[in-house]
Enzyme design. Structure first.
Site, PDB file in Angstrom:
ATOM      1  N   SER A  71     -18.826 -11.272 -22.318  1.00  0.00           N
ATOM      2  CA  SER A  71     -19.491 -12.574 -22.421  1.00  0.00           C
ATOM      3  C   SER A  71     -20.678 -12.601 -23.371  1.00  0.00           C
ATOM      4  O   SER A  71     -21.159 -13.671 -23.708  1.00  0.00           O
ATOM      5  CB  SER A  71     -19.923 -13.033 -21.037  1.00  0.00           C
ATOM      6  N   HIS A 112     -13.837 -14.925 -18.561  1.00  0.00           N
ATOM      7  CA  HIS A 112     -14.110 -15.813 -19.706  1.00  0.00           C
ATOM      8  C   HIS A 112     -12.856 -16.119 -20.521  1.00  0.00           C
ATOM      9  O   HIS A 112     -12.909 -16.962 -21.412  1.00  0.00           O
ATOM     10  CB  HIS A 112     -15.175 -15.200 -20.620  1.00  0.00           C
ATOM     11  N   LYS A 156     -15.106 -21.359 -14.671  1.00  0.00           N
ATOM     12  CA  LYS A 156     -15.445 -21.488 -16.093  1.00  0.00           C
ATOM     13  C   LYS A 156     -14.455 -22.480 -16.717  1.00  0.00           C
ATOM     14  O   LYS A 156     -14.585 -23.678 -16.529  1.00  0.00           O
ATOM     15  CB  LYS A 156     -15.451 -20.116 -16.756  1.00  0.00           C
TER      16      LYS A 156
HETATM   17  C1  LIG Z   1     -16.895 -11.188 -16.708  1.00  0.00           C
HETATM   18  C2  LIG Z   1     -17.335 -11.951 -15.500  1.00  0.00           C
HETATM   19  N1  LIG Z   1     -16.797 -11.658 -14.312  1.00  0.00           N
HETATM   20  C3  LIG Z   1     -17.139 -12.321 -13.202  1.00  0.00           C
HETATM   21  C4  LIG Z   1     -18.079 -13.312 -13.241  1.00  0.00           C
HETATM   22  C5  LIG Z   1     -18.453 -14.020 -11.973  1.00  0.00           C
HETATM   23  O1  LIG Z   1     -17.808 -15.258 -11.897  1.00  0.00           O
HETATM   24  P1  LIG Z   1     -18.095 -16.239 -10.691  1.00  0.00           P
HETATM   25  O2  LIG Z   1     -19.183 -17.154 -11.148  1.00  0.00           O
HETATM   26  O3  LIG Z   1     -16.813 -16.937 -10.410  1.00  0.00           O
HETATM   27  O4  LIG Z   1     -18.534 -15.396  -9.544  1.00  0.00           O
HETATM   28  C6  LIG Z   1     -18.681 -13.657 -14.443  1.00  0.00           C
HETATM   29  C7  LIG Z   1     -19.697 -14.732 -14.458  1.00  0.00           C
HETATM   30  O5  LIG Z   1     -20.454 -14.945 -15.329  1.00  0.00           O
HETATM   31  C8  LIG Z   1     -18.302 -12.968 -15.615  1.00  0.00           C
HETATM   32  O6  LIG Z   1     -18.847 -13.245 -16.784  1.00  0.00           O
END
Ligand SMILES: Cc1ncc(COP(=O)(O)O)c(C=O)c1O
Length: 412
Positions: free
Chosen positions: A200, A234, A263
């Site tokens: 990200s 993502h 997302k």
């Molecule tokens: C790579 C990754 N995994 C998991 C998550 C967590 O997602 P959630 O908001 O659904 O818990 C994020 C959130 O930014 C993320 O960037």
């Protein structure tokens, strides 16, 4: 009072974070959104165009998703009432899980309250058995990309294994994974390789085809084989021609794939897809699933609509619009001589700044001009690679992207 001494220590820690200018709790508060097709955030009465959201397709304001949310609330109420094994699953959860499994071409899917909680579930449960009586041994080595998301790291921590059962491979380096697999031959029953799909900070992605080739070459070397876990939070919904994420872009599959509904799918919650045996095992053993409420019924209804839409003409059109907007943004930025911290084909586009103070200035300058972006600094990125993370949405209009790039240029 001893307790007040403890609270004083908490306050001192807050003060330390504030003084270091790394505190996160005083975030912008969005009072409302405008109702145009590319909704603006209203903060203290002023409108801001959003270039820092993971809502990559603009689905969270889509009338069809809102309608599905409302209709599901009417039918199932506003909350799940209890965890699923206590008072039963709602049909909507079952329908959503089937749709997710089908979308990703897997036998089954399990929805959890968030992708973070999903990663904690997947990692802790695959690494070792969750009870003394478990038939799953402790004898795993987990090998993690060095820049994996915090939720993966917490999932590994939740397994409570010592450092001899953990290894990292260099970021996006399949040859380094090969080295770790070679060095550990004969030492472990099974290997769990885990990685983000899209990373990200820079919008770069793990080449799953390369990882898969290395994993397949070593699979038979370990008695219980090698399992590839990919968290493509993502990527799912927005990356690849049909939004199947990094798997589609690379033409290679994970054994266990984690995604988020929060997302590109415009709603909230996390999910994992895989073989039925894996999902069944997780439904029995994952504490964040067994002992924690699922997402709200309305959210599940809206998410189901998002999956349906992705497979209809509108989803195809949104993905095309996303790609067109990214291409336009990149073209305009390069015409202005603005440099990216990495080459990305994903909606995450990192503008290279190189200095934390300047990154903050650029962010504040853009804020003054009515734009929301995020500054990302060392140690999240390496020294001298401080950046402004810009996230392009399919909902942005051409004019918005053009005026935004001019604003970036003027602030720089
Ligand atoms: C790579 C990754 N995994 C998991 C998550 C967590 O997602 P959630 O908001 O659904 O818990 C994020 C959130 O930014 C993320 O960037």
């Amino acid at each position: 009072m001893p307790k007040s001494a403890f609270f004083s220590a908490l306050q001192a820690e807050l003060d330390r974070l504030d003084q270091a200018k790394v505190s996160k709790r005083n975030e912008n508060v969005i009072e409302s959104f405008t109702s145009d097709p590319s909704p603006k955030a209203v903060i203290q009465g002023k409108q801001y165009t959003i270039f820092n959201s993971n809502d990559y397709l603009g689905l969270r304001h889509h009338p069809v998703l809102k309608e599905a949310d409302h209709a599901t609330v009417e039918k199932f109420g506003t909350g799940p009432g209890a965890v699923r094994f206590i008072s039963g699953s709602l049909q909507m959860y079952k329908d959503l899980e089937q749709a997710i499994a089908k979308f990703h071409g897997r036998e089954d899917a399990m929805v959890v309250s968030s992708a973070f909680a999903t990663n904690v579930a997947v990692m802790s449960c695959l690494i070792k058995g969750q009870s003394k009586e478990s038939m799953v041994s402790e004898n795993s080595l987990v090998i993690s990309d060095e820049l994996n998301h915090r939720s993966i790291i917490e999932g590994i921590r939740a397994a409570s294994i010592d450092s001899t059962h953990k290894a990292i491979f260099k970021h996006m380096d399949a040859e380094d994974l090969r080295r770790v697999l070679e060095e550990n031959k004969g030492k472990f029953a099974r290997i769990i390789v885990v990685t983000d799909g899209v990373f990200s900070m820079l919008g770069e992605y793990q080449d799953l085809a390369k990882l898969r080739a290395v994993i397949d070459a070593y699979d038979a070397t370990y008695p219980e084989g090698i399992v590839l876990v990919v968290d493509d939070a993502h990527g799912v919904g927005c990356f690849g021609t049909t939004g199947r994420g990094v798997e589609e872009v690379c033409g290679a599959k994970a054994d266990v794939l984690v995604g988020t509904l929060g997302k590109a799918f415009g709603t909230d919650g996390g999910y994992v897809v895989g073989d039925k045996v894996v999902i069944d095992y997780l439904r029995e053993s994952a504490a964040t699933y067994v002992y924690s409420n699922s997402i709200s019924p309305g959210t599940a209804g809206a998410a189901l609509k998002a999956f349906e839409m992705m497979q209809e003409a509108e989803g195809t059109q949104l993905l095309k619009q996303s790609r067109d907007n990214i291409a336009l943004f990149k073209k305009l930025m390069s015409e202005e001589g603005l440099v990216f911290a990495a080459e990305s084909t994903h909606p995450i586009q990192p503008l290279l700044i190189g200095d934390p103070a300047k990154a903050k200035q650029v962010k504040l300058g853009l804020y003054e001009m009515g734009y929301l972006v995020t500054n990302i600094n060392y140690p999240v990125v390496s020294k001298g690679r401080d950046e402004i993370r810009i996230q392009i949405s399919a909902a942005h209009t051409q004019t918005e992207i053009e005026t935004f790039v001019k604003a970036v240029k003027s602030v720089m």
